[in-house]
Design a protein around this motif. Structure first.
Motif, PDB file in Angstrom:
ATOM      1  N   HIS A   9       0.893  -1.160   0.000  1.00 39.53           N
ATOM      2  CA  HIS A   9       0.000   0.000   0.000  1.00 39.53           C
ATOM      3  C   HIS A   9       0.929   1.207   0.000  1.00 39.53           C
ATOM      4  O   HIS A   9       1.699   1.402   0.944  1.00 39.53           O
ATOM      5  N   ALA A  10       0.905   1.979  -1.066  1.00 41.54           N
ATOM      6  CA  ALA A  10       1.845   3.095  -1.208  1.00 41.54           C
ATOM      7  C   ALA A  10       1.465   4.271  -0.316  1.00 41.54           C
ATOM      8  O   ALA A  10       0.309   4.422   0.072  1.00 41.54           O
ATOM      9  N   ILE A  81      11.781  -4.218   4.035  1.00 41.80           N
ATOM     10  CA  ILE A  81      12.076  -4.934   2.791  1.00 41.80           C
ATOM     11  C   ILE A  81      12.273  -3.901   1.691  1.00 41.80           C
ATOM     12  O   ILE A  81      11.605  -2.865   1.679  1.00 41.80           O
ATOM     13  N   ASP A  82      13.185  -4.183   0.795  1.00 43.85           N
ATOM     14  CA  ASP A  82      13.423  -3.301  -0.346  1.00 43.85           C
ATOM     15  C   ASP A  82      12.239  -3.391  -1.308  1.00 43.85           C
ATOM     16  O   ASP A  82      11.660  -4.464  -1.500  1.00 43.85           O
ATOM     17  N   PRO A 103       7.263  -2.686   6.527  1.00 45.18           N
ATOM     18  CA  PRO A 103       7.563  -1.439   5.819  1.00 45.18           C
ATOM     19  C   PRO A 103       8.407  -1.713   4.570  1.00 45.18           C
ATOM     20  O   PRO A 103       9.307  -2.547   4.585  1.00 45.18           O
ATOM     21  N   VAL A 104       8.105  -0.990   3.504  1.00 47.79           N
ATOM     22  CA  VAL A 104       8.815  -1.132   2.242  1.00 47.79           C
ATOM     23  C   VAL A 104       9.654   0.136   2.044  1.00 47.79           C
ATOM     24  O   VAL A 104       9.141   1.250   2.160  1.00 47.79           O
ATOM     25  N   VAL A 105      10.946  -0.064   1.743  1.00 41.48           N
ATOM     26  CA  VAL A 105      11.850   1.074   1.579  1.00 41.48           C
ATOM     27  C   VAL A 105      12.485   1.067   0.194  1.00 41.48           C
ATOM     28  O   VAL A 105      12.658   0.021  -0.422  1.00 41.48           O
ATOM     29  N   ASP A 106      12.797   2.258  -0.254  1.00 42.49           N
ATOM     30  CA  ASP A 106      13.513   2.456  -1.509  1.00 42.49           C
ATOM     31  C   ASP A 106      14.552   3.535  -1.238  1.00 42.49           C
ATOM     32  O   ASP A 106      14.186   4.646  -0.837  1.00 42.49           O
ATOM     33  N   ASP A 107      15.806   3.188  -1.403  1.00 42.78           N
ATOM     34  CA  ASP A 107      16.903   4.108  -1.111  1.00 42.78           C
ATOM     35  C   ASP A 107      16.802   4.644   0.318  1.00 42.78           C
ATOM     36  O   ASP A 107      16.914   5.839   0.563  1.00 42.78           O
ATOM     37  N   HIS A 108      16.535   3.746   1.262  1.00 44.95           N
ATOM     38  CA  HIS A 108      16.458   4.032   2.696  1.00 44.95           C
ATOM     39  C   HIS A 108      15.284   4.935   3.081  1.00 44.95           C
ATOM     40  O   HIS A 108      15.233   5.447   4.187  1.00 44.95           O
ATOM     41  N   LEU A 110      11.024   5.314   3.375  1.00 46.15           N
ATOM     42  CA  LEU A 110       9.773   4.569   3.443  1.00 46.15           C
ATOM     43  C   LEU A 110       8.887   4.937   2.261  1.00 46.15           C
ATOM     44  O   LEU A 110       8.623   6.115   2.026  1.00 46.15           O
ATOM     45  N   VAL A 111       8.455   3.925   1.483  1.00 43.82           N
ATOM     46  CA  VAL A 111       7.592   4.179   0.334  1.00 43.82           C
ATOM     47  C   VAL A 111       6.232   3.487   0.452  1.00 43.82           C
ATOM     48  O   VAL A 111       5.333   3.759  -0.336  1.00 43.82           O
TER      49      VAL A 111
END
Length: 139
Positions: A9-10, A81-82, A103-108, A110-111
């Motif tokens: 869920h973004a 998780i990436d 939680p989903v992360v992209d480049d450290h 939270l996304v």
């Protein structure tokens, strides 16, 4: 290949470490969610707070949700998780740590967040059933 980004869920809304548990509870109600990521002044993920945390670790202990902060409930480094991780990696992480929200992360940064409901919407019934058996039934 289904990735964490496809499942999540973004746009997860953070509660800041210095915000009160009452503020966190109100935000949960507004967003109709049972958990919020806790972010620091650097906008980095520092933890997760659940509605159950507020009840068990604050109210049931006679503490004041108007003065106790989200940061006071942080416990260790959160499991993340990436965004590009495969669905299998998502399930393994959630099962290994017996967590219902990831939680989903992209480049450290939270996304998004992945919940049980997100898994049910995006993954085959067999995979979701195994997840439920491992994480939920084992408690």
């Amino acid at each position: 290949m289904t990735t964490a980004r496809d499942i999540m869920h973004a746009g997860a809304t953070c509660v800041q470490e210095n915000e009160t548990l009452l503020d966190a509870a109100r935000r949960m109600k507004e967003l109709d969610v049972g958990a919020l990521p806790i972010c620091g002044p650097d906008d980095r993920l520092h933890g997760i707070i659940t509605d159950r945390d507020i009840v068990v670790k604050c109210l049931a202990r006679g503490k004041d949700a108007r003065t106790m902060t989200a940061g006071q409930l942080e416990q260790g480094k959160p499991v993340t998780i990436d965004a590009e991780a495969e669905a299998g990696q998502v399930l393994r992480a959630m099962e290994a740590h017996r967590i219902r929200r990831l939680p989903v992360v992209d480049d450290h940064r939270l996304v998004g967040m992945i919940s049980e409901a997100d898994l049910a919407r995006h993954l085959p019934e067999e995979q979701v059933g195994h997840f439920v058996e491992v994480v939920c039934a084992a408690r």
